[in-house]
Write a protein that holds these residues in place. Sequence first.
Motif, PDB file in Angstrom:
ATOM      1  N   ARG A 196     -11.908   7.345 -11.461  1.00 44.57           N
ATOM      2  CA  ARG A 196     -13.051   7.272 -10.541  1.00 44.57           C
ATOM      3  C   ARG A 196     -12.571   7.152  -9.094  1.00 44.57           C
ATOM      4  NH1 ARG A 196     -16.577   2.999 -10.492  1.00 44.57           N
ATOM      5  NH2 ARG A 196     -15.249   1.655 -11.762  1.00 44.57           N
ATOM      6  N   LEU A 197     -11.551   6.293  -8.888  1.00 44.44           N
ATOM      7  CA  LEU A 197     -11.040   6.101  -7.516  1.00 44.44           C
ATOM      8  C   LEU A 197     -10.442   7.402  -6.977  1.00 44.44           C
ATOM      9  CD1 LEU A 197      -9.314   2.592  -7.828  1.00 44.44           C
ATOM     10  CD2 LEU A 197     -11.373   3.130  -6.514  1.00 44.44           C
ATOM     11  N   GLU A 198      -9.790   8.154  -7.880  1.00 47.11           N
ATOM     12  CA  GLU A 198      -9.181   9.401  -7.429  1.00 47.11           C
ATOM     13  C   GLU A 198     -10.250  10.429  -7.067  1.00 47.11           C
ATOM     14  OE1 GLU A 198      -6.147  10.948 -10.010  1.00 47.11           O
ATOM     15  OE2 GLU A 198      -5.448  12.341  -8.474  1.00 47.11           O
ATOM     16  N   LYS A 199     -11.299  10.509  -7.916  1.00 45.17           N
ATOM     17  CA  LYS A 199     -12.397  11.458  -7.628  1.00 45.17           C
ATOM     18  C   LYS A 199     -13.075  11.124  -6.306  1.00 45.17           C
ATOM     19  CE  LYS A 199     -13.293  13.756 -11.717  1.00 45.17           C
ATOM     20  NZ  LYS A 199     -13.910  15.021 -11.929  1.00 45.17           N
ATOM     21  N   ALA A 200     -13.140   9.807  -6.024  1.00 41.12           N
ATOM     22  CA  ALA A 200     -13.811   9.379  -4.798  1.00 41.12           C
ATOM     23  C   ALA A 200     -12.891   9.476  -3.583  1.00 41.12           C
ATOM     24  CB  ALA A 200     -14.317   7.947  -4.975  1.00 41.12           C
ATOM     25  N   GLY A 201     -11.620   9.824  -3.814  1.00 36.38           N
ATOM     26  CA  GLY A 201     -10.701   9.992  -2.689  1.00 36.38           C
ATOM     27  C   GLY A 201     -10.064   8.705  -2.201  1.00 36.38           C
TER      28      GLY A 201
ATOM     29  N   LEU B 280       2.039   8.885 -10.677  1.00 35.41           N
ATOM     30  CA  LEU B 280       2.135   7.777  -9.720  1.00 35.41           C
ATOM     31  C   LEU B 280       0.911   7.759  -8.814  1.00 35.41           C
ATOM     32  CD1 LEU B 280       5.876   8.267  -8.747  1.00 35.41           C
ATOM     33  CD2 LEU B 280       4.933   6.599 -10.355  1.00 35.41           C
ATOM     34  N   TYR B 281       0.395   6.562  -8.578  1.00 36.65           N
ATOM     35  CA  TYR B 281      -0.815   6.406  -7.774  1.00 36.65           C
ATOM     36  C   TYR B 281      -0.533   5.592  -6.514  1.00 36.65           C
ATOM     37  CZ  TYR B 281      -3.271   7.709 -12.052  1.00 36.65           C
ATOM     38  OH  TYR B 281      -3.709   8.363 -13.163  1.00 36.65           O
TER      39      TYR B 281
ATOM     40  N   PRO C 272       0.810  -1.232   0.000  1.00 37.99           N
ATOM     41  CA  PRO C 272       0.000   0.000   0.000  1.00 37.99           C
ATOM     42  C   PRO C 272       0.840   1.277   0.000  1.00 37.99           C
ATOM     43  CG  PRO C 272      -0.619  -1.477   1.799  1.00 37.99           C
ATOM     44  CD  PRO C 272       0.614  -2.036   1.200  1.00 37.99           C
ATOM     45  N   ASP C 273       2.093   1.199   0.479  1.00 37.58           N
ATOM     46  CA  ASP C 273       2.903   2.417   0.543  1.00 37.58           C
ATOM     47  C   ASP C 273       3.661   2.686  -0.745  1.00 37.58           C
ATOM     48  OD1 ASP C 273       2.086   2.908   3.071  1.00 37.58           O
ATOM     49  OD2 ASP C 273       3.718   1.751   3.994  1.00 37.58           O
ATOM     50  N   ARG C 274       3.586   1.729  -1.669  1.00 38.49           N
ATOM     51  CA  ARG C 274       4.366   1.894  -2.892  1.00 38.49           C
ATOM     52  C   ARG C 274       3.532   2.640  -3.933  1.00 38.49           C
ATOM     53  NH1 ARG C 274       7.270  -2.981  -6.032  1.00 38.49           N
ATOM     54  NH2 ARG C 274       7.524  -1.909  -8.010  1.00 38.49           N
ATOM     55  N   GLU C 275       4.171   3.600  -4.608  1.00 40.26           N
ATOM     56  CA  GLU C 275       3.481   4.329  -5.671  1.00 40.26           C
ATOM     57  C   GLU C 275       3.615   3.550  -6.973  1.00 40.26           C
ATOM     58  OE1 GLU C 275       5.676   8.082  -5.108  1.00 40.26           O
ATOM     59  OE2 GLU C 275       3.678   8.924  -4.765  1.00 40.26           O
ATOM     60  N   ARG C 276       2.525   3.456  -7.707  1.00 47.14           N
ATOM     61  CA  ARG C 276       2.533   2.663  -8.940  1.00 47.14           C
ATOM     62  C   ARG C 276       2.042   3.515 -10.101  1.00 47.14           C
ATOM     63  NH1 ARG C 276       3.993  -2.814  -7.687  1.00 47.14           N
ATOM     64  NH2 ARG C 276       3.108  -3.416  -5.697  1.00 47.14           N
TER      65      ARG C 276
ATOM     66  N   VAL D   9      -7.787   6.905  -4.035  1.00 44.36           N
ATOM     67  CA  VAL D   9      -6.365   6.973  -4.389  1.00 44.36           C
ATOM     68  C   VAL D   9      -5.967   8.425  -4.589  1.00 44.36           C
ATOM     69  CG1 VAL D   9      -6.411   4.721  -5.572  1.00 44.36           C
ATOM     70  CG2 VAL D   9      -6.555   6.816  -6.902  1.00 44.36           C
ATOM     71  N   ALA D  10      -4.672   8.680  -4.441  1.00 44.73           N
ATOM     72  CA  ALA D  10      -4.121  10.005  -4.714  1.00 44.73           C
ATOM     73  C   ALA D  10      -3.013   9.815  -5.737  1.00 44.73           C
ATOM     74  CB  ALA D  10      -3.565  10.619  -3.440  1.00 44.73           C
ATOM     75  N   SER D  11      -2.808  10.823  -6.589  1.00 48.66           N
ATOM     76  CA  SER D  11      -1.739  10.683  -7.587  1.00 48.66           C
ATOM     77  C   SER D  11      -0.845  11.919  -7.581  1.00 48.66           C
ATOM     78  CB  SER D  11      -2.334  10.470  -8.977  1.00 48.66           C
ATOM     79  OG  SER D  11      -3.002  11.619  -9.423  1.00 48.66           O
ATOM     80  N   THR D  12       0.414  11.700  -7.932  1.00 54.85           N
ATOM     81  CA  THR D  12       1.380  12.806  -8.014  1.00 54.85           C
ATOM     82  C   THR D  12       2.279  12.559  -9.213  1.00 54.85           C
ATOM     83  OG1 THR D  12       2.875  11.540  -6.612  1.00 54.85           O
ATOM     84  CG2 THR D  12       1.592  13.274  -5.532  1.00 54.85           C
ATOM     85  N   TRP D  13       2.980  13.623  -9.639  1.00 58.04           N
ATOM     86  CA  TRP D  13       3.982  13.436 -10.697  1.00 58.04           C
ATOM     87  C   TRP D  13       5.253  12.889 -10.073  1.00 58.04           C
ATOM     88  CZ3 TRP D  13       2.217  13.151 -15.288  1.00 58.04           C
ATOM     89  CH2 TRP D  13       1.175  13.960 -15.727  1.00 58.04           C
ATOM     90  N   GLU D  14       5.931  12.073 -10.846  1.00 61.54           N
ATOM     91  CA  GLU D  14       7.200  11.479 -10.423  1.00 61.54           C
ATOM     92  C   GLU D  14       8.244  12.572 -10.160  1.00 61.54           C
ATOM     93  OE1 GLU D  14       9.735   7.753 -12.247  1.00 61.54           O
ATOM     94  OE2 GLU D  14       8.697   9.088 -13.584  1.00 61.54           O
TER      95      GLU D  14
END
Lengths: 108, 218
Positions: free
Chosen positions: A45-50, A72-73, A19-23, A52-57
């Motif tokens: 959809r998962l991101e909109k629902a909160g 990265l998610y 769970p701690d790894r960004e994919r 998952v979170a995503s960021t740029w590498e």
Amino acid sequence: MLRMTLQTRLLLGALLVEPDRERYGLELRDLVGLATGTIYPILARLEKAGWVASTWEDPAVHEAEGRPRRRLYRLTPDGAARAEAAIADAERDGHRTLSWGTAERGLT
Amino acid sequence: MITHLLTRPHLDAPTIDRAYRLAHQHHEGQLRRSGDPYITHPVEVATIVADAGGDTTLVCAALLHDCPPGTTSDPDVTAILTGLQRLSDGVPERPQPDVLLLKLADRLHNMRTIEHVLPGTQREKSVETLRALVPLAYRLGVRDIASELSLLARAALRRAERAPWVLRGVGMVLPAGERERWVAEWAGEMAVLGWWGRCRFVAALVIGLPRLLVALRS
């Protein structure tokens, strides 16, 4: 309310492995065995629902490898708890989520 | 081909002509990625160092910089070429200014012709140019080289950052506020794929597009 499809559970299962790894998207595609065209709508959809979170590498990483940045998610803490609950629910209802083979058998 | 180098008053024409002939002989039949004869590269590098005030020795070293060690018996030229090799190998020592000027000239011509190399290499060389070589050029006081290197590297990075046209096309159907992020994300994924993988990637994206649109608008 998030629609809990089989594909969504597969993706959540993959994100829960570490769970701690960004994919990144392609990595998830290969882990889960779904088409790229399926992965991105679910992640959106998962991101909109909160969940998952995503960021740029980090530029230091992709510049060193000479390629463009990846998105990265990872699961949010709340998302991780809900994902575990959703998968547990589904398994109680007789669905299997761990791999395509078992998932298909679970559906029939 | 090198008349412009042979007519400069501060350079010794016969010595330069000898170095040119050696280089020409060695690079006979070799081509640059651009398809030009390889000898065009050392000649351009020699021109850059001559314009920056390099002496006969440095111009000869520039002409011979891609030849194997031992091509010339001139000890001064050999010393510069050895210094250049040690610099490339990362040997920790303080190189003499002539070696650094040659390194900069070599990179400048490579950056002028960078569109012919692979996109990943373009990005890597451009980043290295901005991080290490532009500051070095300013330290050496060759401002023209510094600013041209900086312009070329920035332009190459902009080109490399630009998503492939097919992804920008697919992105057109996304809501304007979401477009840039997804197109950049796909470009980052697609960059590591081969030709066939890219075709499959784009096909899968197009198939999944209606679902993505629904997900983004919900």
